[in-house]
Design an enzyme around this catalytic site. Structure first.
Site, mmCIF file in Angstrom:
data_model
loop_
_atom_site.group_PDB
_atom_site.id
_atom_site.type_symbol
_atom_site.label_atom_id
_atom_site.label_comp_id
_atom_site.label_asym_id
_atom_site.label_seq_id
_atom_site.Cartn_x
_atom_site.Cartn_y
_atom_site.Cartn_z
ATOM 1 N N HIS A 16 1.716 -33.404 -18.403
ATOM 2 C CA HIS A 16 2.345 -33.241 -19.717
ATOM 3 C C HIS A 16 1.441 -33.573 -20.899
ATOM 4 O O HIS A 16 1.855 -33.429 -22.044
ATOM 5 C CB HIS A 16 3.625 -34.093 -19.818
ATOM 6 C CG HIS A 16 3.357 -35.562 -19.937
ATOM 7 N ND1 HIS A 16 3.109 -36.371 -18.864
ATOM 8 C CD2 HIS A 16 3.291 -36.374 -21.025
ATOM 9 C CE1 HIS A 16 2.906 -37.610 -19.269
ATOM 10 N NE2 HIS A 16 3.002 -37.650 -20.580
HETATM 11 C C1 UD1 Z 1 5.681 -38.231 -25.292
HETATM 12 C C2 UD1 Z 1 4.629 -39.258 -25.727
HETATM 13 C C3 UD1 Z 1 3.662 -39.489 -24.588
HETATM 14 C C4 UD1 Z 1 4.382 -39.861 -23.302
HETATM 15 C C5 UD1 Z 1 5.473 -38.838 -22.999
HETATM 16 C C6 UD1 Z 1 6.277 -39.313 -21.827
HETATM 17 C C7 UD1 Z 1 4.069 -39.232 -28.121
HETATM 18 C C8 UD1 Z 1 3.067 -38.801 -29.130
HETATM 19 N N1 UD1 Z 1 3.878 -38.764 -26.862
HETATM 20 O O1 UD1 Z 1 5.001 -37.018 -25.057
HETATM 21 O O2 UD1 Z 1 2.784 -40.552 -24.918
HETATM 22 O O3 UD1 Z 1 3.431 -39.864 -22.252
HETATM 23 O O4 UD1 Z 1 6.344 -38.712 -24.127
HETATM 24 O O5 UD1 Z 1 6.951 -38.280 -21.203
HETATM 25 O O6 UD1 Z 1 4.979 -39.953 -28.443
HETATM 26 N N2 UD1 Z 1 10.928 -31.691 -25.021
HETATM 27 C C9 UD1 Z 1 12.090 -31.161 -24.559
HETATM 28 N N3 UD1 Z 1 13.106 -32.012 -24.248
HETATM 29 C C10 UD1 Z 1 13.012 -33.341 -24.361
HETATM 30 C C11 UD1 Z 1 11.827 -33.893 -24.848
HETATM 31 C C12 UD1 Z 1 10.790 -33.059 -25.163
HETATM 32 O O7 UD1 Z 1 12.230 -29.945 -24.426
HETATM 33 O O8 UD1 Z 1 13.983 -34.075 -24.034
HETATM 34 C C13 UD1 Z 1 9.826 -30.766 -25.340
HETATM 35 C C14 UD1 Z 1 9.848 -30.301 -26.797
HETATM 36 O O9 UD1 Z 1 9.417 -28.982 -26.831
HETATM 37 C C15 UD1 Z 1 8.803 -31.199 -27.452
HETATM 38 C C16 UD1 Z 1 7.808 -31.398 -26.326
HETATM 39 O O10 UD1 Z 1 8.577 -31.453 -25.144
HETATM 40 O O11 UD1 Z 1 8.222 -30.591 -28.574
HETATM 41 C C17 UD1 Z 1 6.994 -32.673 -26.461
HETATM 42 O O12 UD1 Z 1 7.872 -33.823 -26.627
HETATM 43 P P1 UD1 Z 1 7.359 -35.126 -27.399
HETATM 44 O O13 UD1 Z 1 8.342 -36.198 -27.262
HETATM 45 O O14 UD1 Z 1 6.914 -34.748 -28.758
HETATM 46 O O15 UD1 Z 1 6.045 -35.505 -26.628
HETATM 47 P P2 UD1 Z 1 5.786 -35.662 -25.068
HETATM 48 O O16 UD1 Z 1 4.793 -34.625 -24.660
HETATM 49 O O17 UD1 Z 1 7.072 -35.758 -24.354
HETATM 50 N N1 UDP Z 2 9.060 -39.895 -13.936
HETATM 51 C C1 UDP Z 2 10.365 -39.616 -13.564
HETATM 52 N N2 UDP Z 2 10.720 -38.309 -13.360
HETATM 53 C C2 UDP Z 2 9.826 -37.287 -13.488
HETATM 54 C C3 UDP Z 2 8.505 -37.593 -13.872
HETATM 55 C C4 UDP Z 2 8.150 -38.907 -14.090
HETATM 56 O O1 UDP Z 2 11.198 -40.524 -13.431
HETATM 57 O O2 UDP Z 2 10.225 -36.131 -13.281
HETATM 58 C C5 UDP Z 2 8.698 -41.297 -14.180
HETATM 59 C C6 UDP Z 2 7.470 -41.795 -13.462
HETATM 60 O O3 UDP Z 2 7.783 -42.211 -12.148
HETATM 61 C C7 UDP Z 2 7.030 -42.950 -14.368
HETATM 62 C C8 UDP Z 2 7.385 -42.441 -15.741
HETATM 63 O O4 UDP Z 2 8.351 -41.409 -15.551
HETATM 64 O O5 UDP Z 2 7.834 -44.106 -14.109
HETATM 65 C C9 UDP Z 2 6.159 -41.895 -16.403
HETATM 66 O O6 UDP Z 2 6.508 -41.199 -17.548
HETATM 67 P P1 UDP Z 2 5.616 -40.053 -18.162
HETATM 68 O O7 UDP Z 2 4.652 -39.544 -17.163
HETATM 69 O O8 UDP Z 2 6.540 -39.103 -18.788
HETATM 70 O O9 UDP Z 2 4.869 -40.831 -19.346
HETATM 71 P P2 UDP Z 2 3.532 -41.705 -19.415
HETATM 72 O O10 UDP Z 2 3.622 -42.785 -18.423
HETATM 73 O O11 UDP Z 2 2.379 -40.770 -19.187
HETATM 74 O O12 UDP Z 2 3.521 -42.177 -20.822
#
Ligand code: UD1
Ligand code: UDP
Length: 352
Positions: free
Chosen positions: A203
């Protein structure tokens, strides 16, 4: 005392689940949970509240998705309103997302002291939004709760030693606690075989927003010697158009935490750009290949447990065949990070 907790993204729900469970039994602390709404799909948010019995948030600020400035700005405005109304004694943030930095900034501008869980992590890559968020959060927070000794050392180098406390990693607490609850019912129904597989998540913007990198990763997965199970973040799903891969790649919807650690437990190796999953692989003794240019979790690199390969197809395929591993270090605490986090906040409150 009143403690306001800011959460908003998936890994924060998992970290907060463990701390909030222990806070529930602490009569001296009244926790107010503020969900920014950064993640909002049922499988990115609600599933964790239900499955991990996280108390319903007292507030959901419903900021949703937006570019960084807009999303963080909306959070700041809405968090500030809640903090003015609630007047907490402390504010608690987790990790390195936009929700983290917005929470800390809103609090300290109101002279509410902020505590940061997962302080002191650095990738030294300022193009990562998370690096900006964590550096900023550490430098404005009053109490820095560090998961590792390396984090303590990095904070000291930035002149922050006096605010830092080593607690261990709350994600280690979480996996110890929840892995005891695993059973066959946590096998995602889409995975109908227990034959060997690799587990992956992708992601990070440096992969999702660069079609060459994304293609290279998917090409490697297509050629891997085992199927690659990929619970796919919505961000990545939206960017898959034009990316070629074959049915060795088993894409499923994001899963709940218990399903995820079930998959982890039964996987052969992990391929990921997630921060949290790199550590969880290490905790569970699963070798990891990290699809990034660097890692903050340097302890996982010892003993061949984690290889940093960026999106290099040849390296991905090569490191899948490493089969010799060193001992796993106890670098992430004793499984009681949550208790230490809470005691550190209480101590800081007494010293205020
Ligand atoms: C965010 C965090 C990242 C973390 C990740 C965990 C920031 C800058 N990034 O990244 O550090 O590792 O969360 O998963 O805060 N979207 C959906 N549904 C949702 C959420 C997101 O469709 O419920 C889609 C949207 O198109 C959105 C994109 O995902 O624009 C990115 O979501 P966003 O929360 O901005 O950043 P993440 O990539 O999730
Ligand atoms: N995770 C989850 N379901 C998924 C993918 C990840 O529960 O489909 C959990 C994973 O086991 C870990 C956490 O989400 O505990 C990590 O989150 P993510 O990778 O979104 O964010 P990051 O740690 O990179 O910030």
């Amino acid at each position: 005392m009143k403690l306001a907790t800011i959460i908003g993204a998936r890994p924060q729900f998992i970290k907060a689940a463990t701390v909030s469970r222990i806070l529930k039994d602490n009569p001296q602390i009244n926790e107010v949970i503020i969900h920014t709404g950064q993640h909002y799909d049922a499988n990115m948010s609600e599933v964790f509240f239900k499955q991990l019995h996280i108390p319903e948030p007292d507030y959901n600020l419903e900021v949703g998705s937006a570019p960084h400035g807009k999303q963080t700005g909306r959070m700041l405005e809405r968090i500030e309103e809640v903090l003015i109304k609630e007047k907490p004694d402390w504010l608690l943030t987790y990790g390195d997302t936009n929700s983290t930095v917005a929470g800390a900034l809103a609090a300290v501008k109101l002279h509410i002291p902020a505590a940061h869980v997962e302080a002191g992590l650095r990738s030294f890559n300022r193009t990562m939004p998370e690096e900006i968020n964590r550096v900023a959060t550490d430098h404005i927070s009053d109490l820095l709760l560090a998961p590792t000794q390396n984090a303590i050392e990095l904070l000291a180098k930035e002149g922050l030693a006096e605010k830092a406390v080593f607690t261990g990693d709350v994600m280690y607490d979480s996996i110890l606690f929840y892995s005891k609850q695993l059973s066959e019912k946590h096998r995602p129904k889409q995975i109908n075989t227990l034959d060997a597989f690799y587990l992956s998540t992708i992601h990070r913007p440096e992969n999702t927003d660069n079609p060459l990198r994304l293609q290279s990763i998917f090409s490697a997965f297509s050629e891997a010697d085992l199927p690659v199970v990929l619970p796919l973040h919505p961000r990545t799903r939206q960017l898959l158009q034009g990316i070629r891969f074959n049915d060795n790649v088993k894409i499923i919807e994001p899963v709940g935490y218990l399903q995820m650690i079930y998959l982890l437990k039964h996987s052969k190796k992990v391929l990921t750009d997630s921060g949290g999953l790199q550590k969880e692989a290490y905790f569970m003794g699963k070798p990891c290949i990290t699809l990034r240019d660097q890692t903050e979790w340097i302890e996982t690199l010892d003993g061949n447990w984690n290889f940093i390969v960026a999106a290099d197809k040849d390296k991905i395929l090569k490191y899948l065949h490493v089969s010799e591993f060193g001992p796993i270090q106890k670098a992430y605490g004793d499984g009681h990070a949550a208790e230490k986090i809470i005691s550190a906040i209480q101590l800081a409150q007494e010293g205020k």
